[in-house]
Design a protein around this motif. Structure first.
Motif, PDB file in Angstrom:
ATOM      1  N   THR A 156       0.890  -1.043   0.034  1.00 38.99           N
ATOM      2  CA  THR A 156      -0.051  -0.021  -0.190  1.00 38.99           C
ATOM      3  C   THR A 156       0.906   1.312   0.051  1.00 38.99           C
ATOM      4  OG1 THR A 156      -1.733  -1.050   1.228  1.00 38.99           O
ATOM      5  CG2 THR A 156      -1.845   1.293   0.997  1.00 38.99           C
ATOM      6  N   THR A 157       0.771   1.889  -1.138  1.00 38.05           N
ATOM      7  CA  THR A 157       1.494   3.257  -1.266  1.00 38.05           C
ATOM      8  C   THR A 157       0.220   4.307  -1.261  1.00 38.05           C
ATOM      9  OG1 THR A 157       3.177   4.656  -2.527  1.00 38.05           O
ATOM     10  CG2 THR A 157       1.785   3.223  -3.654  1.00 38.05           C
ATOM     11  N   SER A 158       0.561   5.552  -1.745  1.00 39.91           N
ATOM     12  CA  SER A 158      -0.297   6.560  -1.739  1.00 39.91           C
ATOM     13  C   SER A 158       0.149   7.526  -2.744  1.00 39.91           C
ATOM     14  CB  SER A 158      -0.349   7.202  -0.190  1.00 39.91           C
ATOM     15  OG  SER A 158      -0.703   8.546  -0.330  1.00 39.91           O
ATOM     16  N   GLY A 159      -0.717   8.284  -3.019  1.00 42.77           N
ATOM     17  CA  GLY A 159      -0.479   9.600  -3.998  1.00 42.77           C
ATOM     18  C   GLY A 159       0.449  10.508  -3.338  1.00 42.77           C
ATOM     19  N   ALA A 173       7.540  10.348   2.293  1.00 42.18           N
ATOM     20  CA  ALA A 173       8.894   9.500   2.314  1.00 42.18           C
ATOM     21  C   ALA A 173       8.773   7.846   2.601  1.00 42.18           C
ATOM     22  CB  ALA A 173       9.892   9.919   3.267  1.00 42.18           C
ATOM     23  N   ALA A 174       7.761   7.620   3.445  1.00 38.72           N
ATOM     24  CA  ALA A 174       7.668   6.199   3.683  1.00 38.72           C
ATOM     25  C   ALA A 174       6.879   5.504   2.428  1.00 38.72           C
ATOM     26  CB  ALA A 174       6.934   6.024   5.141  1.00 38.72           C
ATOM     27  N   LYS A 175       5.911   6.396   1.892  1.00 35.81           N
ATOM     28  CA  LYS A 175       5.123   5.813   0.987  1.00 35.81           C
ATOM     29  C   LYS A 175       5.647   5.633  -0.348  1.00 35.81           C
ATOM     30  CE  LYS A 175       1.234   4.484   3.038  1.00 35.81           C
ATOM     31  NZ  LYS A 175       1.231   3.293   3.325  1.00 35.81           N
ATOM     32  N   VAL A 179       6.991   2.197  -2.784  1.00 36.80           N
ATOM     33  CA  VAL A 179       7.256   1.755  -4.060  1.00 36.80           C
ATOM     34  C   VAL A 179       8.466   1.100  -4.737  1.00 36.80           C
ATOM     35  CG1 VAL A 179       7.169   3.082  -6.402  1.00 36.80           C
ATOM     36  CG2 VAL A 179       5.666   3.818  -4.781  1.00 36.80           C
ATOM     37  N   GLY A 180       9.413   1.742  -4.187  1.00 38.06           N
ATOM     38  CA  GLY A 180      10.838   1.326  -4.299  1.00 38.06           C
ATOM     39  C   GLY A 180      10.984  -0.244  -3.908  1.00 38.06           C
ATOM     40  N   LEU A 181      10.556  -0.577  -2.838  1.00 41.14           N
ATOM     41  CA  LEU A 181      10.473  -1.917  -2.252  1.00 41.14           C
ATOM     42  C   LEU A 181       9.817  -2.814  -3.094  1.00 41.14           C
ATOM     43  CD1 LEU A 181      11.367  -3.642   0.193  1.00 41.14           C
ATOM     44  CD2 LEU A 181       8.944  -3.160   1.300  1.00 41.14           C
ATOM     45  N   ALA A 190      10.215 -13.132  -8.557  1.00 43.57           N
ATOM     46  CA  ALA A 190       9.663 -13.552  -9.580  1.00 43.57           C
ATOM     47  C   ALA A 190       9.885 -15.142  -9.920  1.00 43.57           C
ATOM     48  CB  ALA A 190       9.923 -12.752 -10.783  1.00 43.57           C
ATOM     49  N   ARG A 191      11.215 -15.421  -9.533  1.00 43.27           N
ATOM     50  CA  ARG A 191      11.599 -16.826  -9.788  1.00 43.27           C
ATOM     51  C   ARG A 191      11.277 -17.751  -8.605  1.00 43.27           C
ATOM     52  NH1 ARG A 191      17.828 -15.516  -8.004  1.00 43.27           N
ATOM     53  NH2 ARG A 191      17.037 -13.514  -8.786  1.00 43.27           N
ATOM     54  N   TYR A 192      10.275 -17.259  -7.763  1.00 43.00           N
ATOM     55  CA  TYR A 192       9.903 -18.168  -6.923  1.00 43.00           C
ATOM     56  C   TYR A 192       8.284 -18.423  -6.907  1.00 43.00           C
ATOM     57  CZ  TYR A 192      14.016 -17.323  -4.522  1.00 43.00           C
ATOM     58  OH  TYR A 192      15.597 -17.181  -4.194  1.00 43.00           O
ATOM     59  N   GLY A 193       7.689 -17.781  -8.003  1.00 48.64           N
ATOM     60  CA  GLY A 193       6.246 -17.478  -8.306  1.00 48.64           C
ATOM     61  C   GLY A 193       5.619 -16.810  -7.505  1.00 48.64           C
ATOM     62  N   VAL A 194       6.408 -15.430  -6.988  1.00 46.54           N
ATOM     63  CA  VAL A 194       5.554 -14.555  -6.393  1.00 46.54           C
ATOM     64  C   VAL A 194       5.441 -13.255  -7.108  1.00 46.54           C
ATOM     65  CG1 VAL A 194       5.944 -13.104  -4.060  1.00 46.54           C
ATOM     66  CG2 VAL A 194       6.867 -15.358  -4.205  1.00 46.54           C
ATOM     67  N   LEU A 195       4.224 -12.746  -7.216  1.00 48.07           N
ATOM     68  CA  LEU A 195       3.911 -11.494  -7.941  1.00 48.07           C
ATOM     69  C   LEU A 195       3.614 -10.296  -7.033  1.00 48.07           C
ATOM     70  CD1 LEU A 195       1.367 -12.741 -10.665  1.00 48.07           C
ATOM     71  CD2 LEU A 195       4.057 -12.611 -10.565  1.00 48.07           C
ATOM     72  N   VAL A 196       4.420  -9.305  -7.084  1.00 51.90           N
ATOM     73  CA  VAL A 196       4.277  -8.213  -6.260  1.00 51.90           C
ATOM     74  C   VAL A 196       3.815  -6.886  -6.786  1.00 51.90           C
ATOM     75  CG1 VAL A 196       5.662  -6.879  -4.274  1.00 51.90           C
ATOM     76  CG2 VAL A 196       6.180  -9.251  -4.842  1.00 51.90           C
ATOM     77  N   ASN A 197       2.984  -6.313  -6.232  1.00 54.27           N
ATOM     78  CA  ASN A 197       2.449  -4.970  -6.607  1.00 54.27           C
ATOM     79  C   ASN A 197       2.176  -4.075  -5.374  1.00 54.27           C
ATOM     80  OD1 ASN A 197       1.790  -5.520  -9.748  1.00 54.27           O
ATOM     81  ND2 ASN A 197       1.107  -7.335  -8.848  1.00 54.27           N
ATOM     82  N   ALA A 198       1.788  -2.651  -6.025  1.00 56.22           N
ATOM     83  CA  ALA A 198       1.156  -1.655  -4.825  1.00 56.22           C
ATOM     84  C   ALA A 198       0.193  -1.034  -5.411  1.00 56.22           C
ATOM     85  CB  ALA A 198       2.438  -0.775  -4.644  1.00 56.22           C
ATOM     86  N   ILE A 199      -0.708  -0.570  -4.576  1.00 57.15           N
ATOM     87  CA  ILE A 199      -1.974   0.156  -4.842  1.00 57.15           C
ATOM     88  C   ILE A 199      -1.629   1.425  -3.982  1.00 57.15           C
ATOM     89  CG2 ILE A 199      -3.267  -1.912  -4.977  1.00 57.15           C
ATOM     90  CD1 ILE A 199      -4.358  -0.860  -2.251  1.00 57.15           C
ATOM     91  N   ALA A 200      -2.153   2.590  -4.757  1.00 59.76           N
ATOM     92  CA  ALA A 200      -2.301   3.771  -4.212  1.00 59.76           C
ATOM     93  C   ALA A 200      -4.055   4.361  -4.066  1.00 59.76           C
ATOM     94  CB  ALA A 200      -1.682   4.817  -5.033  1.00 59.76           C
TER      95      ALA A 200
END
Length: 295
Positions: A156-159, A173-175, A179-181, A190-200
Motif C-alpha cells: 500500500t503506497t499513496s498519492g 517519504a515512507a510511501k 514503491v521502491g521496495l 519472480a523466480r519463486y512464483g511471487v507477484l508483487v504490486n502496490a496500490i495507491a
C-alpha cells in the motif's frame, strides 16, 4: 466456500479498521482464510487493543468464513515472523500478503520532529519490509522444496508517495519507499512464483477524513482490485503501481527517462544550467503536490 480466492490463505496487516478491514472481509467473501492483523493502536500509533482484530474475525466467522486474529507489532522482527507463522501454523500455507498497516503524524517540515519522522517510517516502510521478508523466505523455501507457490503480495503506497503531500513529509517519504521496495521485490521474487504490486488507494477512512473531507470513495471500493491482485487469477501482473478511487482505476507510470542531451564532455556549471533549462522546456510538468495550493 467458493470464490476467486477459494481456499487461499491471506494475511492482511492493519485489518482492524478502514481499508484493511474492507480487504479482509472482501477476501473472506471470496473464499479465503484470513489472518487479521491489527495492533489496535490509535490514529497516531499510540496504544494497543485486541478489539479491532477480534471484531473483524468475529464478523468473518459470522458470515461462515475462516479467520484468526494476530495482534503483534509487524514493524518488529518478532511480530512479523509470528504473523507469517500464524498463517502457516493455522492453515498450513500462505498464499497472499497484503501490507496495509499505518498511521499518521502530520507536521510541516519545520515542525516535524525526528521521533515523528522515525515513527511513521517505521510502521509504513519497515512494517512493509519485515512481513514481506519473512513471507518471501517462506515462499523461497517452498519453491526449493519442490512446492512452487502461487503467491501474491499487495503493498500500500499513496498519492502522497507519488506526488508529495504538504504537511506529510514523513508519510510521503515512507510511501515513496514502499514503491521502491515493491519494484525490487517484484524483480527478486519472480523466480519463486511471487507477484508483487502496490496500490495507491483513495478512500474515506479515519486517516483521510480530516485531510480530504470531501472524499466520497469508500474502502470497500478499493478492495475488489486488492482481491484480484491477491488471487491466482492474477497470472502475470507484477511490479506495478495501481491507483483506485471509487470506480476509477489507473495504472500509475513512474520515473522514466525524458528529454536528454549528451555533450560528450564535462560541462561548466553555466552550460549545465542552460542545458537543463532547455530540457525542462521540452518535458512534462510534474503533477501538483497535494495541498500545495492551500493558503
Amino acid at each position: 466456500m467458493t470464490g476467486i480466492c477459494a481456499d487461499r490463505v491471506v494475511v492482511v496487516t492493519g485489518a482492524g479498521r478502514g481499508l484493511g478491514r474492507a480487504h479482509a472481509l472482501a477476501f473472506a467473501a471470496e473464499g479465503a482464510k484470513v489472518v487479521v492483523n491489527d495492533l489496535g493502536a490509535g490514529l497516531d500509533g499510540a496504544g494497543a487493543s485486541a478489539g479491532p482484530a477480534a471484531d473483524v474475525v468475529a464478523e468473518i466467522r459470522a458470515g461462515g468464513g475462516h479467520a484468526v486474529p494476530h495482534g503483534g507489532d509487524i514493524a518488529t522482527p518478532e511480530g512479523a515472523e509470528s504473523l507469517i507463522a500464524t498463517a502457516v501454523d493455522t492453515y498450513g500455507r500462505l498464499d497472499t500478503l497484503v501490507n496495509n498497516a499505518g498511521f499518521l503524524r502530520d507536521r510541516m517540515l519545520v515542525n516535524l520532529t525526528e521521533d515523528e519522522f522515525d515513527a511513521v517510517i517505521r510502521v509504513h516502510l519497515k512494517g512493509h519490509f519485515l512481513p514481506l521478508r519473512y513471507a518471501a523466505a517462506h515462499w523461497r523455501a517452498e519453491a526449493k522444496a519442490g512446492r512452487p507457490p502461487v503467491a501474491r503480495v499487495v503493498n500500500t503506497t499513496s498519492g502522497a508517495g507519488l506526488l508529495g503531500s504538504v504537511g506529510q513529509g514523513n508519510y510521503a517519504a515512507a510511501k515513496a519507499g514502499v514503491v521502491g521496495l515493491t519494484l525490487v521485490a517484484a524483480a527478486e521474487l519472480a523466480r519463486y512464483g511471487v507477484l508483487v504490486n502496490a496500490i495507491a488507494p483513495a478512500a474515506r477512512t479515519r486517516m483521510t477524513e480530516r485531510a480530504f473531507a470531501g472524499l466520497a470513495a469508500l474502502p470497500e471500493d478499493v478492495s475488489p482490485l486488492v482481491v484480484w491482485l491477491g488471487s491466482a487469477a492474477n497470472e502475470g501482473v507484477t511490479g506495478r503501481v495501481l491507483e483506485s478511487e471509487g470506480g476509477r482505476l489507473t495504472v500509475m507510470e513512474g520515473w522514466r527517462p525524458g528529454p536528454t542531451a549528451d555533450s560528450g564532455r564535462r560541462r561548466t556549471p553555466a552550460a549545465a544550467g542552460t542545458t537543463i533549462l532547455s530540457l525542462l522546456a521540452r518535458s512534462e510538468e510534474p503533477g501538483p503536490v497535494y495541498g500545495a495550493g492551500a493558503g
